[in-house]
Write a protein that holds these residues in place. Structure first.
Motif, PDB file in Angstrom:
ATOM      1  N   UNK A  77       1.052  -1.512  -0.212  1.00  0.00           N
ATOM      2  CA  UNK A  77      -0.106   0.327  -0.210  1.00  0.00           C
ATOM      3  C   UNK A  77       0.935   1.207   0.386  1.00  0.00           C
ATOM      4  N   UNK A  78       2.408   1.121   1.013  1.00  0.00           N
ATOM      5  CA  UNK A  78       3.354   2.447   1.013  1.00  0.00           C
ATOM      6  C   UNK A  78       3.653   2.697  -0.941  1.00  0.00           C
ATOM      7  N   UNK A  79       3.984   0.995  -0.969  1.00  0.00           N
ATOM      8  CA  UNK A  79       4.447   1.796  -2.818  1.00  0.00           C
ATOM      9  C   UNK A  79       3.597   2.593  -3.631  1.00  0.00           C
ATOM     10  N   UNK A  80       2.026   1.750  -3.404  1.00  0.00           N
ATOM     11  CA  UNK A  80       1.345   2.566  -4.464  1.00  0.00           C
ATOM     12  C   UNK A  80       0.624   3.641  -4.115  1.00  0.00           C
ATOM     13  N   UNK A  81       1.637   4.073  -2.492  1.00  0.00           N
ATOM     14  CA  UNK A  81       0.865   5.643  -2.089  1.00  0.00           C
ATOM     15  C   UNK A  81       1.862   6.547  -2.668  1.00  0.00           C
ATOM     16  N   UNK A  82       3.494   6.692  -2.616  1.00  0.00           N
ATOM     17  CA  UNK A  82       4.265   7.433  -3.192  1.00  0.00           C
ATOM     18  C   UNK A  82       4.890   7.163  -4.308  1.00  0.00           C
ATOM     19  N   UNK A  83       4.403   6.127  -4.889  1.00  0.00           N
ATOM     20  CA  UNK A  83       5.048   5.673  -6.444  1.00  0.00           C
ATOM     21  C   UNK A  83       4.003   6.012  -7.428  1.00  0.00           C
ATOM     22  N   UNK A  84       3.346   5.671  -7.128  1.00  0.00           N
ATOM     23  CA  UNK A  84       1.791   5.680  -8.399  1.00  0.00           C
ATOM     24  C   UNK A  84       0.960   7.206  -7.841  1.00  0.00           C
ATOM     25  N   UNK A  85       0.150   6.631  -6.688  1.00  0.00           N
ATOM     26  CA  UNK A  85      -0.645   8.556  -6.581  1.00  0.00           C
ATOM     27  C   UNK A  85       0.088   9.395  -6.614  1.00  0.00           C
ATOM     28  N   UNK A  86       1.081   9.596  -5.269  1.00  0.00           N
ATOM     29  CA  UNK A  86       1.872  11.410  -5.775  1.00  0.00           C
ATOM     30  C   UNK A  86       2.035  11.425  -7.481  1.00  0.00           C
ATOM     31  N   UNK A  87       2.648  11.027  -7.766  1.00  0.00           N
ATOM     32  CA  UNK A  87       3.442  11.161  -8.577  1.00  0.00           C
ATOM     33  C   UNK A  87       2.055  11.197  -9.313  1.00  0.00           C
ATOM     34  N   UNK A  88       0.850  10.559  -9.799  1.00  0.00           N
ATOM     35  CA  UNK A  88       0.075  11.478 -10.114  1.00  0.00           C
ATOM     36  C   UNK A  88      -0.826  13.205  -9.576  1.00  0.00           C
ATOM     37  N   UNK A  89       0.209  12.776  -8.811  1.00  0.00           N
ATOM     38  CA  UNK A  89      -0.598  14.420  -7.978  1.00  0.00           C
ATOM     39  C   UNK A  89      -0.053  15.878  -8.456  1.00  0.00           C
ATOM     40  N   UNK A  90       0.823  15.203  -8.615  1.00  0.00           N
ATOM     41  CA  UNK A  90       2.228  15.948  -9.105  1.00  0.00           C
ATOM     42  C   UNK A  90       2.411  16.060 -10.964  1.00  0.00           C
ATOM     43  N   UNK A  91       1.456  15.851 -10.807  1.00  0.00           N
ATOM     44  CA  UNK A  91       1.568  16.264 -12.504  1.00  0.00           C
ATOM     45  C   UNK A  91       0.289  17.315 -13.095  1.00  0.00           C
ATOM     46  N   UNK A  92      -0.301  17.825 -11.926  1.00  0.00           N
ATOM     47  CA  UNK A  92      -0.741  18.726 -12.043  1.00  0.00           C
ATOM     48  C   UNK A  92      -0.014  19.660 -11.675  1.00  0.00           C
ATOM     49  N   UNK A  93       0.898  19.933 -11.248  1.00  0.00           N
ATOM     50  CA  UNK A  93       1.419  21.175 -11.303  1.00  0.00           C
ATOM     51  C   UNK A  93       2.130  21.548 -12.355  1.00  0.00           C
ATOM     52  N   UNK A  94       2.443  20.619 -13.146  1.00  0.00           N
ATOM     53  CA  UNK A  94       3.687  21.860 -14.776  1.00  0.00           C
ATOM     54  C   UNK A  94       2.351  22.198 -15.371  1.00  0.00           C
ATOM     55  N   UNK A  95       2.647  22.666 -16.233  1.00  0.00           N
ATOM     56  CA  UNK A  95       1.861  23.840 -17.020  1.00  0.00           C
ATOM     57  C   UNK A  95       1.223  22.968 -18.214  1.00  0.00           C
ATOM     58  N   UNK A  96       1.439  22.040 -18.222  1.00  0.00           N
ATOM     59  CA  UNK A  96       0.472  21.536 -19.771  1.00  0.00           C
ATOM     60  C   UNK A  96      -0.806  21.368 -18.653  1.00  0.00           C
ATOM     61  N   UNK A  97      -0.633  21.436 -17.229  1.00  0.00           N
ATOM     62  CA  UNK A  97      -1.873  20.588 -16.970  1.00  0.00           C
ATOM     63  C   UNK A  97      -2.631  21.607 -15.400  1.00  0.00           C
ATOM     64  N   UNK A  98      -2.006  22.679 -14.856  1.00  0.00           N
ATOM     65  CA  UNK A  98      -2.095  23.902 -14.414  1.00  0.00           C
ATOM     66  C   UNK A  98      -3.170  24.898 -15.564  1.00  0.00           C
ATOM     67  N   UNK A  99      -3.871  25.024 -14.757  1.00  0.00           N
ATOM     68  CA  UNK A  99      -4.910  26.586 -15.146  1.00  0.00           C
ATOM     69  C   UNK A  99      -4.123  28.027 -14.901  1.00  0.00           C
ATOM     70  N   UNK A 100      -2.929  27.523 -15.717  1.00  0.00           N
ATOM     71  CA  UNK A 100      -2.343  28.947 -15.375  1.00  0.00           C
ATOM     72  C   UNK A 100      -3.215  30.656 -15.225  1.00  0.00           C
ATOM     73  N   UNK A 101      -3.713  30.766 -16.267  1.00  0.00           N
ATOM     74  CA  UNK A 101      -5.295  31.791 -15.651  1.00  0.00           C
ATOM     75  C   UNK A 101      -5.585  32.216 -14.751  1.00  0.00           C
ATOM     76  N   UNK A 102      -5.244  30.996 -13.675  1.00  0.00           N
ATOM     77  CA  UNK A 102      -5.827  31.354 -12.288  1.00  0.00           C
ATOM     78  C   UNK A 102      -4.719  31.329 -11.124  1.00  0.00           C
ATOM     79  N   UNK A 103      -3.866  30.387 -12.016  1.00  0.00           N
ATOM     80  CA  UNK A 103      -2.158  30.896 -11.119  1.00  0.00           C
ATOM     81  C   UNK A 103      -2.680  31.943 -11.131  1.00  0.00           C
TER      82      UNK A 103
END
Length: 559
Positions: A144-170
């Motif tokens: 469960x920890x492996x899924x948490x830190x190596x799958x769930x967390x990286x997916x969340x990090x992806x929302x912080x990148x320019x193609x995925x973040x709403x730049x106008x809102x930022x």
């Protein structure tokens, strides 16, 4: 540096081990375009969760650097980034016991504050947070920890990148906080203590809610006080400019006068887009003061307000472990002045009446009075010290004689009633005697001493924010319910660590000088220099000083 595949393999191998085996994952792990840093692993599933960081090099996230080009923009942008990241992590599957599989991101509420949970360095963006590593009892759930830190967390990090973040809102967040700072800087040069834009929504759903009331009457400025100010990103904005001096806000019960004052006291902070109070801007040195029966007062120069006590007791450096309503309010005023307040905000509902005013009948009856009420000092505060006062009152009509302006709230709408108030004051004189107070209005700085500021309880340092209203500091629990401009437990936690810094420097400089030194250090090094904690939010020096002033073990010398 090992990568996330290696981390997943290690965590899987730990499945079924004792919980302390998780200590083996501390260190840096390379992910796709980011680095995961596991700084401190919790010793058991019921302890404070594990502390982590995610670091994204500027070369990989692709967001434009102008979003964090200066401090106000950086604060707004990073608050937005934290909230986006927090939402992305909510998809984490919950398994195990205790705090297993729960992410904790200190993203804040309605007020936009500088936070240790995010930083924008020269080379990277970094988010700091916690996670409860999954366990069954005290047995590692490694898969469960492996899924948490190596799958769930990286997916969340992806929302912080320019193609995925709403730049106008930022950009909306960054622009809004920058414009708040710009207007705040301009208030002094314009001779204003506050600005409330037309259309602002001030009422909240309830007294404990930060959400705007859906059917609230939008604020509309009185024509006599209407001003238009230029902004960097939103063009000209029009609303009420509240001038320096003495302002009385009055009206019937439930007509909105306290709601307006509450908006002004929190206007020292920028607010999140959509809050309704984004364009309420108050001077950064405005301080709300109130009575607090039972609070400690230590070495405060109270003589301008309280003097000539029976048996000749002096109030030049007054101390008590159990202040009355009038004494605590006098102390709050003098402590705020000591730290450089230029605007005082008061509500008669939370202020001792005998420190606000003495009417003609009580003046006639009580000849030996030990209190000079605020009404006899309020104009002097402005004329001699440059300190303005905003007072909400529904019953102290004597203040109409000393007010520069009077705002009347009727059905949540403000109108300038200054002329009408002066006519009433002339037609119905109060008969109260107005004389020169016998004791000079002055501020006497204090030097805090190291004894009483030690954060240790036994042999261990103990600093804990139990809520926005309570700080556990060493052996003492400090009641902060009287500090209405504290809005976040993370501010309280930071205050505890700032007072611990003062402990090491106490005995040399005045309290104000020490707090200004700490402010300069926070400007230069950031909150993370206080302690390696993601749950720190920057307080103002006034709330740091006010908390220190409420320590019952405090010892000071008066300069």
């Amino acid at each position: 540096m090992n990568d996330l595949d290696a981390l997943a393999a290690l965590l899987t191998s730990l499945d079924g081990h004792g919980y302390r085996a998780y200590k083996r994952i501390e260190g840096a792990w390379s992910g796709p375009g980011f680095t995961l840093l596991v700084d401190h692993v919790q010793p058991d599933p019921f302890a404070t969760p594990t502390r982590l960081r995610v670091r994204l090099p500027h070369a990989t996230h692709g967001l434009p650097a102008d979003l964090w080009a200066n401090r106000p923009r950086r604060v707004g942008f990073l608050n937005h980034l934290l909230r986006v990241f927090q939402r992305a992590l909510q998809s984490c599957p919950g398994v195990g016991s205790g705090r297993s599989c729960v992410f904790f991101v200190d993203a804040g509420g309605a007020e936009v504050l500088e936070r240790a949970a995010a930083c924008a360095g020269p080379d990277y963006l970094e988010l700091r947070f916690r996670v409860g590593l999954p366990a069954k009892g005290r047995t590692v759930l490694g898969r469960a920890a492996a899924r948490l830190l190596t799958q769930v967390l990286p997916q969340a990090v992806e929302v912080l990148r320019a193609p995925n973040l709403d730049e106008a809102e930022a950009r909306r967040w960054a622009n809004l906080t920058e414009d708040h700072a710009r207007l705040q800087d301009r208030l002094t040069e314009l001779g204003l203590v506050a600005f409330v834009r037309d259309g602002s929504v001030l009422p909240r759903k309830s007294g404990v809610s930060s959400e705007p009331l859906a059917d609230a009457v939008p604020f509309e400025s009185p024509p006599e006080l209407r001003v238009t100010l230029d902004t960097l990103h939103h063009g000209p904005v029009t609303g009420m400019g509240l001038p320096e001096g003495v302002t009385v806000i009055t009206g019937g019960g439930f007509h909105g006068k306290t709601t307006l004052l509450e908006a002004l006291e929190l206007g020292v902070y920028p607010h999140a887009p959509g809050d309704g109070r984004e364009w309420v801007v108050t001077r950064e040195n405005a301080v709300k003061v109130k009575s607090e029966d039972g609070r400690a007062v230590t070495g405060v120069y109270l003589t301008p307000f309280i003097h000539d006590l029976p048996r000749g007791a002096s109030t030049d450096a007054f101390s008590t472990p159990d202040a009355s309503g009038s004494t605590s309010l006098a102390a709050a005023i003098m402590e705020a002045l000591e730290l450089g307040a230029d605007t005082l905000l008061l509500d008669e509902d939370t202020s001792a009446t005998n420190l606000l005013v003495r009417d003609a009948r009580m003046q006639r009856l009580v000849r030996r009075e030990t209190i000079t009420p605020l009404i006899d000092r309020v104009r002097e505060l402005h004329q001699r010290l440059g300190v303005s006062t905003v007072l909400v009152t529904g019953g102290s009509g004597d203040y109409l004689d000393v007010a520069d302006r009077v705002l009347l709230l009727e059905h949540y709408r403000a109108r300038d009633a200054t002329a009408a108030a002066r006519a009433v004051a002339q037609e119905l004189p109060t008969g109260r005697a107005v004389g020169d107070p016998a004791h000079p209005l002055a501020v006497r700085p204090r030097v805090p001493l190291p004894e009483g500021l030690d954060p240790r309880r036994g042999h261990r340092e103990k600093i804990q924010a139990r809520s926005v209203n309570e700080l556990l500091y060493g052996p003492e629990t400090v009641d902060l319910r009287g500090l209405d401009q504290l809005v976040d437990p993370s501010q309280v936690r930071a205050i505890g660590h700032l007072i611990a810094r003062i402990h090491h420097r106490a005995g040399r400089d005045t309290l104000r000088a020490l707090l200004e030194q700490l402010e300069a250090e926070l400007d230069e090094r950031g909150l993370i220099a206080l302690a390696p904690l993601p749950e720190l939010a920057r307080p103002r020096r006034f709330e740091v000083g006010a908390t220190l002033n409420r320590l019952r073990r405090l010892r000071v010398e008066t300069v």
